[in-house]
Motif scaffolding. Sequence first.
Motif: not given
Ligand code: ZN
Length: 143
Positions: A124, A66, A43, A38, A41, A127, A69
């Motif tokens: 988010r 994060c 991830d 991702n 972010c 995530c 996730s």
């Molecule tokens: Zn994330």
Amino acid sequence: MGLSKLDHLYRQVILEHATHPHHHGALVNGQKAIELRNPTCGDVLKVELVMADDKVQEVAFSGTGCTISQASASIMTDEIIGKSKEEIEEMVTTFSKMVTGEAIDDALLGEAAILEGVAQFPARIKCATLAWKAAYQAVNLEN
Ligand code: ZN
């Protein structure tokens, strides 16, 4: 229980999953593996699983990301064990609808329903869905 207390409770569960994730690591006998990123972010999640008799027997995830996730991946691994490819596809579709704010039958999602609040944080959503998308793609891999 007031709504803020409920949110607090969910936050605790999410933090607990992110701090002590379930099924974290690698499978020695993993048949199907998918790694997804991702980029918005940062991830990165790898999901591995073993299917037998059209059911997920084992699943593990690894990677970094994060809190949302990681917690979502931990909950996903708990929820898909024992499920068929078709059941997992339905769960992933339902989960994606839930985090984008659509009404869903949350009985399909088990504990994952606690991530409903992600719908309030559009940044988010990717995530939260990353692990589920990885699971969807993994169950659809040819052996
Ligand atoms: Zn994330």
